[in-house]
Design an enzyme around this catalytic site. Structure first.
Site, short mmCIF file in Angstrom:
data_model
loop_
_atom_site.label_atom_id
_atom_site.label_comp_id
_atom_site.label_asym_id
_atom_site.label_seq_id
_atom_site.Cartn_x
_atom_site.Cartn_y
_atom_site.Cartn_z
N ALA A 66 -1.19 14.34 2.31
CA ALA A 66 0.03 14.24 2.66
C ALA A 66 0.92 15.31 2.02
O ALA A 66 1.94 15.65 2.66
CB ALA A 66 0.67 12.79 2.12
N GLU B 161 10.18 -2.83 7.45
CA GLU B 161 9.15 -1.92 8.18
C GLU B 161 8.53 -2.83 9.47
O GLU B 161 8.37 -3.91 9.29
CB GLU B 161 7.90 -1.76 7.23
CG GLU B 161 6.99 -0.71 8.04
CD GLU B 161 5.62 -0.40 6.81
OE1 GLU B 161 6.16 0.21 5.88
OE2 GLU B 161 4.66 -0.87 7.08
N HIS C 77 6.78 6.82 10.67
CA HIS C 77 5.77 7.28 9.89
C HIS C 77 5.30 8.29 10.60
O HIS C 77 5.13 8.45 11.89
CB HIS C 77 5.01 5.95 9.72
CG HIS C 77 5.56 4.97 8.76
ND1 HIS C 77 4.78 4.11 8.05
CD2 HIS C 77 6.86 4.48 8.78
CE1 HIS C 77 5.78 3.18 7.48
NE2 HIS C 77 6.70 3.44 8.04
N GLN D 92 3.23 1.09 -1.99
CA GLN D 92 2.34 0.17 -1.66
C GLN D 92 2.65 -1.10 -2.00
O GLN D 92 3.19 -1.49 -3.12
CB GLN D 92 0.69 0.31 -2.15
CG GLN D 92 -0.25 -0.27 -1.68
CD GLN D 92 -0.51 -0.34 -0.08
OE1 GLN D 92 0.27 -1.11 0.58
NE2 GLN D 92 -1.47 0.37 0.36
N THR E 137 5.80 2.36 11.72
CA THR E 137 4.31 2.72 11.31
C THR E 137 3.82 3.55 12.34
O THR E 137 4.19 3.69 13.62
CB THR E 137 3.49 1.48 11.03
OG1 THR E 137 3.01 0.78 12.13
CG2 THR E 137 3.89 0.71 9.84
N TYR E 138 2.68 4.38 12.05
CA TYR E 138 2.14 5.14 12.93
C TYR E 138 0.45 4.46 13.03
O TYR E 138 -0.01 4.26 11.99
CB TYR E 138 2.06 6.46 12.18
CG TYR E 138 1.69 7.61 13.30
CD1 TYR E 138 2.76 8.08 14.12
CD2 TYR E 138 0.58 8.38 13.39
CE1 TYR E 138 2.69 9.34 14.72
CE2 TYR E 138 0.33 9.47 14.13
CZ TYR E 138 1.23 9.95 14.74
OH TYR E 138 1.29 11.02 15.47
N GLY F 237 -2.52 9.04 6.34
CA GLY F 237 -3.16 7.94 7.18
C GLY F 237 -4.36 7.15 6.90
O GLY F 237 -5.04 7.68 6.11
N ASP F 238 -4.58 6.16 7.36
CA ASP F 238 -5.47 5.39 7.02
C ASP F 238 -6.78 5.99 7.93
O ASP F 238 -6.67 6.42 9.03
CB ASP F 238 -5.42 3.83 7.36
CG ASP F 238 -4.65 3.02 6.29
OD1 ASP F 238 -4.92 3.39 5.23
OD2 ASP F 238 -3.99 2.26 6.55
P1 FAD Z 1 -2.14 11.01 -0.05
O1 FAD Z 1 -1.00 11.29 -0.68
O2 FAD Z 1 -2.64 12.39 0.87
O3 FAD Z 1 -3.39 10.54 -1.00
C1 FAD Z 1 -4.64 10.13 -0.61
C2 FAD Z 1 -5.51 10.33 -1.63
O4 FAD Z 1 -5.85 11.47 -1.88
C3 FAD Z 1 -5.17 9.79 -2.85
O5 FAD Z 1 -6.31 9.04 -3.62
C4 FAD Z 1 -4.55 10.87 -3.69
O6 FAD Z 1 -4.96 10.62 -5.10
C5 FAD Z 1 -5.73 12.00 -3.27
N1 FAD Z 1 -4.99 13.40 -3.16
C6 FAD Z 1 -3.81 13.64 -2.86
N2 FAD Z 1 -3.83 15.08 -3.12
C7 FAD Z 1 -5.12 15.55 -3.70
C8 FAD Z 1 -5.40 16.72 -4.14
N3 FAD Z 1 -4.52 17.79 -4.09
N4 FAD Z 1 -6.66 16.83 -4.42
C9 FAD Z 1 -7.57 15.63 -4.73
N5 FAD Z 1 -7.06 14.49 -4.11
C10 FAD Z 1 -5.81 14.41 -3.75
N6 FAD Z 1 -1.25 4.46 7.32
C11 FAD Z 1 -1.33 4.70 8.52
O7 FAD Z 1 -2.29 4.89 9.11
N7 FAD Z 1 -0.08 4.57 9.17
C12 FAD Z 1 1.07 4.18 8.82
O8 FAD Z 1 2.16 4.07 9.27
C13 FAD Z 1 1.14 3.84 7.26
N8 FAD Z 1 2.26 3.66 6.48
C14 FAD Z 1 2.30 3.44 5.15
C15 FAD Z 1 3.38 3.19 4.47
C16 FAD Z 1 3.36 2.94 3.15
C17 FAD Z 1 4.79 2.80 2.37
C18 FAD Z 1 2.14 2.98 2.49
C19 FAD Z 1 2.19 2.86 0.87
C20 FAD Z 1 0.75 3.64 3.17
C21 FAD Z 1 1.08 3.76 4.56
N9 FAD Z 1 -0.19 3.79 5.18
C22 FAD Z 1 -0.28 4.01 6.49
C23 FAD Z 1 -1.44 4.04 4.39
C24 FAD Z 1 -1.81 5.48 4.02
O9 FAD Z 1 -1.65 6.23 5.17
C25 FAD Z 1 -3.31 5.19 3.36
O10 FAD Z 1 -2.93 4.58 2.07
C26 FAD Z 1 -3.70 6.43 2.94
O11 FAD Z 1 -5.11 6.29 2.56
C27 FAD Z 1 -3.09 7.55 2.09
O12 FAD Z 1 -2.09 8.00 2.59
P2 FAD Z 1 -1.14 9.08 1.51
O13 FAD Z 1 0.01 9.81 2.45
O14 FAD Z 1 -0.61 8.19 0.33
O15 FAD Z 1 -2.07 10.07 1.20
#
Ligand code: FAD
Length: 296
Positions: free
Chosen positions: A125, A17, A79, A177, A48-49, A110-111
């Site tokens: 997501a 990455e 991403h 993660q 990454t994004y 996304g963060d």
């Molecule tokens: P989600 O899968 O949407 O989950 C987020 C939260 O919502 C979780 O607590 C989940 O339990 C909860 N949730 C999901 N669905 C529901 C539902 N139906 N009802 C209630 N709660 C729900 N960030 C960036 O900004 N740019 C990047 O390029 C980037 N790359 C990454 C690469 C990897 C491999 C990883 C592990 C993380 C990366 N991140 C990046 C960080 C990530 O964007 C954050 O961790 C973010 O907070 C969560 O993203 P997610 O896609 O896992 O979210």
């Protein structure tokens, strides 16, 4: 190359990455990293994004992924986050990626970024994944997962239920993660399997090679730190070269253990440090080749 097909052909997938440089650095810095890692036989390189969908960063993701596609043998994975994005923003980004020949994305919520206050069309997501599939059924989508539970979720069980929704929406594989305790990953993998999630999971590994990384990482992702790891860090904290070597050795050891335990993939968070990426690759290459023997 569709990454989902690669998982069908190989026992172990290895990926790297990289991230677009911060606002203050020239784009060239990531191109130097890419040139430095070009001989690593990685299956894909992900880009990454920008956090919170920050505009300055997000356009760079497509540019860098397109450059990888054009110039290197690596398959790029872009991403794509949905925080602060409208449906039209996502549609346009996908269109841009398609023009550049990029057919694999990592779909993320996304963060959060306090600077970005624009509303988001998607809450999770999984919703983004479903929308991408609707727009482009042929594109391959990966998703993120959290062996020690996502920071905003109350329990790992609940988080895994949400992960199930993401996979049902179309994520063909998951990237974890970072973690420092392999047992957390093994427990997670068991729970995921028990929940009926069958897609391959790549283990996210980040070599710790300087003191500043540690605090930042623990605050950001809450990874637990095994005693063995803390001892190494404390022992070499004031000796940069020794800490770098110890960090590489620790990450290598984690990977060896994961490979021996049948992990389907390793995703190395390179932090754009080509020396570290090359040294780790040299340490583990024969193990990955051996796992894949007869399967390529
Ligand atoms: P989600 O899968 O949407 O989950 C987020 C939260 O919502 C979780 O607590 C989940 O339990 C909860 N949730 C999901 N669905 C529901 C539902 N139906 N009802 C209630 N709660 C729900 N960030 C960036 O900004 N740019 C990047 O390029 C980037 N790359 C990454 C690469 C990897 C491999 C990883 C592990 C993380 C990366 N991140 C990046 C960080 C990530 O964007 C954050 O961790 C973010 O907070 C969560 O993203 P997610 O896609 O896992 O979210």
């Amino acid at each position: 190359m569709n990454i989902a097909d690669l998982f069908k052909q190989k026992k172990v997938i290895y990926s790297l990455e990289v991230f677009p440089p911060k606002k203050t650095s020239a784009l060239d810095t990531v191109y130097t990293t890419l040139a430095g890692i070009q001989d690593i036989p990685a299956d894909f390189v992900s880009v990454t994004y920008g956090a919170g969908g920050s505009n300055t960063q997000k356009s760079k993701t497509g540019e860098i992924a397109g450059f990888i596609k054009e110039k290197y043998k690596f398959e790029p994975v872009a991403h794509l986050t949905c925080i602060g994005a409208s449906r039209e923003d996502i549609r346009q980004t996908l269109e841009e990626l398609k023009t550049k020949g990029i057919r694999n994305v990592l779909a993320l919520r996304g963060d959060r970024n306090p600077e970005v206050t624009t509303p988001s069309a998607f809450r999770y997501a999984s919703e983004l994944t479903a929308y991408i599939k609707e727009l482009d059924p042929e594109i391959n989508i990966a998703g993120a997962c959290y062996p020690e539970c996502h920071g905003e979720c109350n329990s790992l069980e609940e988080d895994i239920e949400h992960l199930k929704e993401k996979v049902a929406a179309g994520a063909s594989h998951l990237i974890s993660q970072l973690f420092f305790d392999n047992d957390c990953f093994y427990d997670f993998r068991e729970k995921v399997e028990a929940a009926g999630i069958q897609v391959p999971i790549q283990a996210g590994i980040m070599p710790i090679v300087n003191k500043n990384q540690i605090e930042k990482i623990v605050t950001l992702c809450g990874a637990s730190l095994p005693k063995r790891f803390v001892r190494v860090i404390n022992r070499y904290a004031d000796s940069p070269e020794a800490l770098r070597d110890a960090g590489i050795a620790y990450a290598t050891d984690q990977i060896i253990n994961l490979l021996a335990s049948g992990v389907r993939g390793i995703h190395l968070y390179t932090m754009n440090n080509m020396e570290i990426a090359c040294r780790i690759d040299a340490n583990i290459r024969s193990l990955i080749d051996s796992a894949n023997q007869g399967n390529q």
